[in-house]
Design a protein around this motif. Structure first.
Motif, PDB file in Angstrom:
ATOM      1  N   PHE A   1       0.832  -1.211   0.000  1.00 38.24           N
ATOM      2  CA  PHE A   1       0.000   0.000   0.000  1.00 38.24           C
ATOM      3  C   PHE A   1       0.864   1.256   0.000  1.00 38.24           C
ATOM      4  O   PHE A   1       0.489   2.263  -0.606  1.00 38.24           O
ATOM      5  CB  PHE A   1      -0.937   0.005   1.209  1.00 38.24           C
ATOM      6  CG  PHE A   1      -1.900   1.162   1.207  1.00 38.24           C
ATOM      7  CD1 PHE A   1      -3.031   1.137   0.409  1.00 38.24           C
ATOM      8  CD2 PHE A   1      -1.679   2.281   2.012  1.00 38.24           C
ATOM      9  CE1 PHE A   1      -3.926   2.204   0.399  1.00 38.24           C
ATOM     10  CE2 PHE A   1      -2.563   3.347   2.010  1.00 38.24           C
ATOM     11  CZ  PHE A   1      -3.693   3.309   1.206  1.00 38.24           C
ATOM     12  N   ALA A   2       2.009   1.207   0.672  1.00 36.87           N
ATOM     13  CA  ALA A   2       2.916   2.355   0.676  1.00 36.87           C
ATOM     14  C   ALA A   2       3.474   2.591  -0.723  1.00 36.87           C
ATOM     15  O   ALA A   2       3.628   3.741  -1.165  1.00 36.87           O
ATOM     16  CB  ALA A   2       4.055   2.123   1.669  1.00 36.87           C
ATOM     17  N   THR A   3       3.783   1.511  -1.444  1.00 34.61           N
ATOM     18  CA  THR A   3       4.244   1.628  -2.831  1.00 34.61           C
ATOM     19  C   THR A   3       3.175   2.256  -3.696  1.00 34.61           C
ATOM     20  O   THR A   3       3.455   3.137  -4.525  1.00 34.61           O
ATOM     21  CB  THR A   3       4.611   0.232  -3.386  1.00 34.61           C
ATOM     22  OG1 THR A   3       5.611  -0.356  -2.561  1.00 34.61           O
ATOM     23  CG2 THR A   3       5.131   0.330  -4.807  1.00 34.61           C
ATOM     24  N   ILE A   4       1.938   1.818  -3.516  1.00 31.61           N
ATOM     25  CA  ILE A   4       0.818   2.367  -4.283  1.00 31.61           C
ATOM     26  C   ILE A   4       0.616   3.840  -3.941  1.00 31.61           C
ATOM     27  O   ILE A   4       0.418   4.681  -4.831  1.00 31.61           O
ATOM     28  CB  ILE A   4      -0.470   1.563  -4.000  1.00 31.61           C
ATOM     29  CG1 ILE A   4      -0.331   0.144  -4.554  1.00 31.61           C
ATOM     30  CG2 ILE A   4      -1.690   2.256  -4.611  1.00 31.61           C
ATOM     31  CD1 ILE A   4      -1.428  -0.808  -4.115  1.00 31.61           C
ATOM     32  N   GLY A   5       0.678   4.171  -2.651  1.00 31.69           N
ATOM     33  CA  GLY A   5       0.499   5.550  -2.229  1.00 31.69           C
ATOM     34  C   GLY A   5       1.548   6.475  -2.804  1.00 31.69           C
ATOM     35  O   GLY A   5       1.257   7.618  -3.173  1.00 31.69           O
TER      36      GLY A   5
END
Length: 375
Positions: free
Chosen positions: A262-266
């Motif tokens: 999710f951090a990568t996506i964010g």
């Protein structure tokens, strides 16, 4: 033949199917972005997992009858316990945790399998009991939940253990169990928390303390959450662009393809897409809950309740972990994190929900909007 296939597709819940399909496809793009600089073929494995998961969804939806599971739920429970015990003896150890069984071509994670089994077992137990569920039946179900919880916790995998129990509590509550009893149960757990704290591993204690004061150990236990917050914050409104994330590409963000996807996506897609993902998880869960709410068949009803609550809890905990508002407990983001067993089992649960919806949509006496007030 084509008309038959189209007719079948018309009878499935398009919203659940569509959101799941989108998340599966989206996962491939993000696993590639999060891993190509470090693992050259990880995204290829994810494609294989996604294709197989899609096959699992279709097979479970159209070539299966969920009602059969009711008669074998106890045997499935026993199988799950056996798999968890086998982990103790023949399990593979990765980063200090023994959670997997190496099958040669595949790393099986029994805790992920047990989550699905526990939902099926609990749904059968509740649907076979007199409702509203009694305190005695509640205690029995908690005992059945405690056995796999302890086996998973000692791997150690506290996150998966919690995810196994939470859907059961929701199902019990929706079965008419008095809220004050559940609150009392939680208060007892809070009162016992000092004892629980003393039995936690040192790294688990440190992860909890890192949430309260990340600056105390920024290069140690708090490193994951600090880098995750930096990644998500730097994405701002629309993100840095696909494949342009610096936190993951320059190895600042650990586990960027699993726990911290999710951090990568964010970072790369920004707040807008991250918010849309949150919305999709919420819509998916609510839709599954409403499918269950309209059913007269109690077994199917409580399976839907269990699946919806598992998706809500696991996605919330993973995202909260990425935002540094929950400890790092190592639970994957449903459908998006890399990992074969979790992806396949979540896909099986979606197929099960679609099968429930599909079978009951063909039986006019099962689905009625006026039943929406029942349970």
């Amino acid at each position: 033949m084509k008309n038959v296939a189209l007719e079948k597709l018309k009878n499935i819940d398009i919203l659940v199917f569509g959101i799941t399909l989108f998340l599966l496809i989206f996962s491939v793009f993000n696993i590639y972005s999060a891993s190509y600089h470090e693992f050259s073929n990880l995204y290829i494995k994810q494609i294989v997992f996604v294709v197989f998961s899609f096959f699992v969804i279709l097979t479970t939806t159209f070539l299966f009858d969920y009602r059969w599971l009711s008669s074998v739920s106890f045997y499935l429970y026993g199988l799950g316990i056996v798999l968890l015990i086998l982990v103790k003896f023949i399990g593979s150890t990765v980063l200090g945790a023994k959670r997997w069984i190496n099958l040669g071509f595949f790393q099986l994670q029994p805790s992920e399998v047990m989550k699905s089994i526990m939902i099926i077992f609990s749904a059968n137990y509740i649907s076979s009991s007199k409702l509203p569920i009694s305190f005695k039946d509640f205690l029995k179900l908690m005992l059945f939940s405690a056995i796999p919880f302890i086996l998973i916790y000692t791997q150690p995998d506290l996150g998966s253990g919690i995810m196994l129990v939470l859907p059961v509590l929701v199902m019990v509550f929706l079965a008419g169990f008095k809220l004050r009893y559940i609150i009392s149960f939680m208060l007892v757990f809070i009162l016992l928390s000092p004892i629980v704290w003393n039995h936690l591993k040192d790294y688990q204690k440190n992860r909890i303390l890192a949430i309260l004061n990340p600056e105390a150990d920024p290069k140690g236990t708090a490193y994951h959450i600090i880098q995750s917050k930096i990644a998500i914050g730097s994405g701002m409104l629309t993100g840095k662009g696909y494949l342009q994330g610096s936190q993951s590409k320059y190895y600042f963000l650990p586990e960027q393809h699993t726990d911290f996807i999710f951090a990568t996506i964010g970072e790369e897609w920004g707040f807008v897409v991250s918010f849309l993902l949150l919305s999709l998880y919420l819509i998916l869960s609510l839709r599954i809950f409403l499918i269950g709410k309209t059913l007269k068949d109690m077994f199917g009803k409580f399976i839907c309740y269990g699946v919806a609550s598992l998706i809500v809890f696991q996605s919330f905990v993973n995202i909260a972990m990425n935002l540094a508002i929950a400890p790092v407990v190592g639970v994957p983001l449903p459908f998006l994190s890399y990992g074969g067993t979790a992806l396949i089992m979540f896909s099986f649960l979606i197929g099960l929900v679609l099968n429930i919806s599909y079978i009951n949509s063909k039986q006019s006496f099962q689905l009625y909007p006026e039943n929406i007030g029942d349970y």
